[in-house]
Design a protein around this motif. Structure first.
Motif, PDB file in Angstrom:
ATOM      1  N   GLY A 170      46.711  25.808  37.052  1.00 46.60           N
ATOM      2  CA  GLY A 170      46.697  26.960  37.879  1.00 46.60           C
ATOM      3  C   GLY A 170      47.280  26.864  39.161  1.00 46.60           C
ATOM      4  N   THR A 171      48.087  25.714  39.509  1.00 48.12           N
ATOM      5  CA  THR A 171      48.909  25.565  40.634  1.00 48.12           C
ATOM      6  C   THR A 171      50.218  26.111  40.571  1.00 48.12           C
ATOM      7  N   SER A 172      50.593  26.767  39.399  1.00 46.84           N
ATOM      8  CA  SER A 172      51.799  27.091  39.409  1.00 46.84           C
ATOM      9  C   SER A 172      52.031  28.514  39.940  1.00 46.84           C
ATOM     10  N   TYR A 173      53.601  28.913  40.472  1.00 46.37           N
ATOM     11  CA  TYR A 173      53.598  29.905  41.046  1.00 46.37           C
ATOM     12  C   TYR A 173      53.397  31.478  40.176  1.00 46.37           C
ATOM     13  N   ASN A 174      53.406  31.405  38.949  1.00 45.19           N
ATOM     14  CA  ASN A 174      52.828  32.379  38.022  1.00 45.19           C
ATOM     15  C   ASN A 174      52.048  31.967  37.284  1.00 45.19           C
ATOM     16  N   PRO A 175      50.621  31.675  37.361  1.00 50.81           N
ATOM     17  CA  PRO A 175      49.719  30.967  36.470  1.00 50.81           C
ATOM     18  C   PRO A 175      49.239  32.263  35.711  1.00 50.81           C
ATOM     19  N   ASP A 176      48.602  31.711  34.305  1.00 49.90           N
ATOM     20  CA  ASP A 176      47.878  32.574  33.615  1.00 49.90           C
ATOM     21  C   ASP A 176      46.521  32.854  34.236  1.00 49.90           C
ATOM     22  N   PHE A 177      45.608  33.672  33.600  1.00 49.01           N
ATOM     23  CA  PHE A 177      44.439  34.078  34.224  1.00 49.01           C
ATOM     24  C   PHE A 177      43.351  32.982  34.204  1.00 49.01           C
ATOM     25  N   ASP A 178      43.445  32.361  32.965  1.00 48.83           N
ATOM     26  CA  ASP A 178      42.303  31.493  32.722  1.00 48.83           C
ATOM     27  C   ASP A 178      42.393  29.969  33.529  1.00 48.83           C
ATOM     28  N   HIS A 190      44.194  29.827  36.228  1.00 50.46           N
ATOM     29  CA  HIS A 190      43.883  30.278  37.792  1.00 50.46           C
ATOM     30  C   HIS A 190      42.508  30.352  37.972  1.00 50.46           C
ATOM     31  N   GLU A 191      41.795  30.938  37.170  1.00 50.47           N
ATOM     32  CA  GLU A 191      40.092  31.044  37.392  1.00 50.47           C
ATOM     33  C   GLU A 191      39.643  29.610  37.555  1.00 50.47           C
ATOM     34  N   ALA A 192      39.877  28.545  36.450  1.00 49.07           N
ATOM     35  CA  ALA A 192      39.503  27.388  36.449  1.00 49.07           C
ATOM     36  C   ALA A 192      39.789  26.545  37.816  1.00 49.07           C
ATOM     37  N   LEU A 193      40.944  26.605  38.299  1.00 49.97           N
ATOM     38  CA  LEU A 193      41.370  26.136  39.430  1.00 49.97           C
ATOM     39  C   LEU A 193      40.568  26.725  40.674  1.00 49.97           C
ATOM     40  N   GLN A 203      42.251  13.599  45.134  1.00 53.92           N
ATOM     41  CA  GLN A 203      43.291  14.315  45.154  1.00 53.92           C
ATOM     42  C   GLN A 203      42.794  15.996  45.859  1.00 53.92           C
ATOM     43  N   ARG A 204      43.497  16.372  46.732  1.00 55.96           N
ATOM     44  CA  ARG A 204      43.281  17.461  47.244  1.00 55.96           C
ATOM     45  C   ARG A 204      43.663  18.869  46.313  1.00 55.96           C
ATOM     46  N   VAL A 205      42.745  19.772  46.531  1.00 55.59           N
ATOM     47  CA  VAL A 205      43.135  21.061  45.627  1.00 55.59           C
ATOM     48  C   VAL A 205      43.866  22.053  46.421  1.00 55.59           C
ATOM     49  N   ASP A 206      44.968  22.319  45.879  1.00 53.98           N
ATOM     50  CA  ASP A 206      45.587  23.267  46.582  1.00 53.98           C
ATOM     51  C   ASP A 206      45.720  24.768  45.861  1.00 53.98           C
ATOM     52  N   VAL A 207      45.067  25.656  46.235  1.00 50.05           N
ATOM     53  CA  VAL A 207      44.770  26.933  45.191  1.00 50.05           C
ATOM     54  C   VAL A 207      44.975  28.259  46.299  1.00 50.05           C
ATOM     55  N   GLN A 208      45.535  29.259  45.747  1.00 50.11           N
ATOM     56  CA  GLN A 208      45.664  30.312  46.293  1.00 50.11           C
ATOM     57  C   GLN A 208      45.046  31.562  45.605  1.00 50.11           C
ATOM     58  N   THR A 209      44.466  32.450  46.295  1.00 51.20           N
ATOM     59  CA  THR A 209      43.619  33.518  45.884  1.00 51.20           C
ATOM     60  C   THR A 209      44.591  34.547  44.979  1.00 51.20           C
ATOM     61  N   GLY A 210      43.940  35.596  44.380  1.00 49.89           N
ATOM     62  CA  GLY A 210      44.919  36.510  43.847  1.00 49.89           C
ATOM     63  C   GLY A 210      45.671  37.253  44.736  1.00 49.89           C
ATOM     64  N   ASP A 211      45.319  37.473  45.899  1.00 47.38           N
ATOM     65  CA  ASP A 211      46.424  38.267  46.602  1.00 47.38           C
ATOM     66  C   ASP A 211      47.465  37.276  47.348  1.00 47.38           C
ATOM     67  N   GLU A 212      47.395  36.163  47.439  1.00 41.74           N
ATOM     68  CA  GLU A 212      48.227  35.261  47.904  1.00 41.74           C
ATOM     69  C   GLU A 212      49.436  34.815  46.881  1.00 41.74           C
TER      70      GLU A 212
END
Length: 437
Positions: free
Chosen positions: A211-219, A221-224, A374-383
């Motif tokens: 989910g940390t990819s610059y272009n992740p899939d929906f599942d 990203h939602e799991a992250l 480990q820290r979780v680096d996540v971006q919202t859908g708008d970001e």
């Protein structure tokens, strides 16, 4: 005035007392030369055994026809002794004094006195030494050294009781005082095996979440996002519980004031007098004794007590019989429970090893501090960016590397020590300007 040397070897002036007068002439006679000559004779006697004037010329002089030997040749031929050996070898040639001549009287060989004399000590002296060495005191078995009959015990018995090289004698323990025992040292389990050895097999650079990819899939990203949400909720819940606990105990530590409108129990004036009168009346009445039981009542109570005892015994026997009949089933059930517990323990051990191999010891408390996870680096859908030009970099390679070292147990988990800013105390000054205002 000539200088002389005293016994210590220090130079001193010759001092001769005045010999003026008949009495002083006889008293103050100079004996220094005489005493020096006598001391020289004694030294010769100690060294050689006989003074020089009593020895023959053949003993004092010798004829040497080999020639003079050099100092180096003599040192090479003779090995010089140590100073300690020279001191030990310096013995007096004067024979020792003879002991006192003993009487020619001989004791019988079978007498105790003859045996003691053969041992080298007279019997009276040996008895005295034994009395001093065996003064009455508590022995091993609580008896004195004289034994039960009050006589001196033999050397074998005393040596058996007081063996210097044997084990320590057992002392009597007081039943009312607990013996002083030393607690054994607790050996931690980590001395036998390393508890977190599986964490070392964790990869140094872990694979990031999809989910940390610059272009992740929906599942992914939602799991992250869900993982980050659960972690934030757990931290917020812990903080809320800590605040509630602090607020709960804050009033206890600082003291809670009592309300002023509490009712007070004030006794009435006439209440005590009435109670005293009732107590006086109760004391005046004689206690009522219970009536004597008849023989029929006693037999009835005995039969009831016997029936109750028999019923209790039959109930206990039925319980024991039921337990015996259920014993095979209980043994099977205990065996199944033990097998289930062993499987659970093995399963938990495998899960722990898998977690250590994948995550290391992150989140585990080791000593005083807990290893950070480990820290979780996540971006919202708008970001999320749709191109690499507008990609926003996240994370910290140094932090990830250091957290990996801590998770594998190669670096100690510590809190960052920040430099404390010195707080200066403010001082208040009263100026005279307010007087002129």
């Amino acid at each position: 005035m000539s200088q002389v040397t005293d016994g210590l070897g220090r130079p001193a002036q010759y001092r001769q007392a005045s010999r003026k007068g008949k009495k002083a002439w006889r008293k103050n006679i100079d004996l220094i030369a005489t005493e020096a000559a006598l001391e020289d004779l004694r030294e010769q006697e100690r060294a050689e055994g006989v003074p020089a004037h009593k020895r023959s010329n053949a003993e004092l002089f010798m004829e040497d026809r080999s020639g003079q030997e050099t100092t180096l040749a003599r040192q090479a031929r003779e090995k010089r002794k140590l100073k300690s050996q020279e001191i030990l070898a310096h013995r007096s040639a004067v024979p020792a004094m003879q002991q006192k001549a003993r009487s020619s009287f001989q004791l019988p060989d079978d007498s105790s006195a003859a045996k003691a004399a053969a041992a080298g000590l007279p019997p009276k002296f040996k008895k005295r030494l034994r009395m001093l060495a065996s003064r009455p005191h508590e022995g091993v078995e609580g008896e004195t050294e004289r034994g039960r009959a009050g006589r001196l015990q033999s050397d074998a018995v005393l040596a058996e009781k007081h063996d210097l090289w044997g084990e320590a004698p057992k002392t009597r323990q007081n039943d009312w005082i607990a013996p002083a025992t030393k607690d054994p040292v607790h050996r931690p389990r980590s001395m036998q095996h390393e508890p977190y050895a599986a964490a070392r097999s964790m990869p140094a650079v872990s694979v990031p979440h999809p989910g940390t990819s610059y272009n992740p899939d929906f599942d992914s990203h939602e799991a992250l996002v869900q993982t980050a949400y659960e972690k934030a909720m757990a931290a917020e819940l812990d903080e809320q519980q800590a605040q509630e606990l602090h607020a709960k105990w804050k009033g206890v530590t600082q003291g809670v004031p009592l309300p002023l409108d509490l009712p007070l129990d004030v006794p009435e004036e006439g209440g005590e007098d009435g109670e005293d009168d009732e107590e006086v009346q109760d004391e005046g009445a004689a206690p009522k004794m219970p009536a004597r039981k008849t023989a029929a009542q006693r037999r009835r109570e005995a039969r009831a007590k016997e029936q109750y005892t028999l019923a209790q015994q039959r109930r206990k026997e039925r319980r024991i019989q039921g337990m015996i009949s259920e014993l095979p089933n209980q043994m099977k059930q205990a065996k199944r429970d033990a097998q289930t517990r062993a499987e659970l323990v093995q399963q938990r051990r495998q899960q722990k090893e898998e977690r250590l191999r994948s995550q290391g010891i992150a989140g585990t408390r080791i000593g005083k501090y807990a290893v950070p996870s480990q820290r979780v680096d996540v971006q919202t859908g708008d970001e999320l960016s749709d191109s690499l030009r507008r990609l926003r970099p996240e994370g910290n390679l140094f932090w990830d590397r250091f957290q990996s070292l801590q998770a594998r147990g190669l670096a100690e988990a510590r809190k960052p020590v920040l430099p404390m800013r010195q707080r200066r105390k403010l001082k208040t000054y009263d100026r005279h300007s307010f007087k002129r205002d």
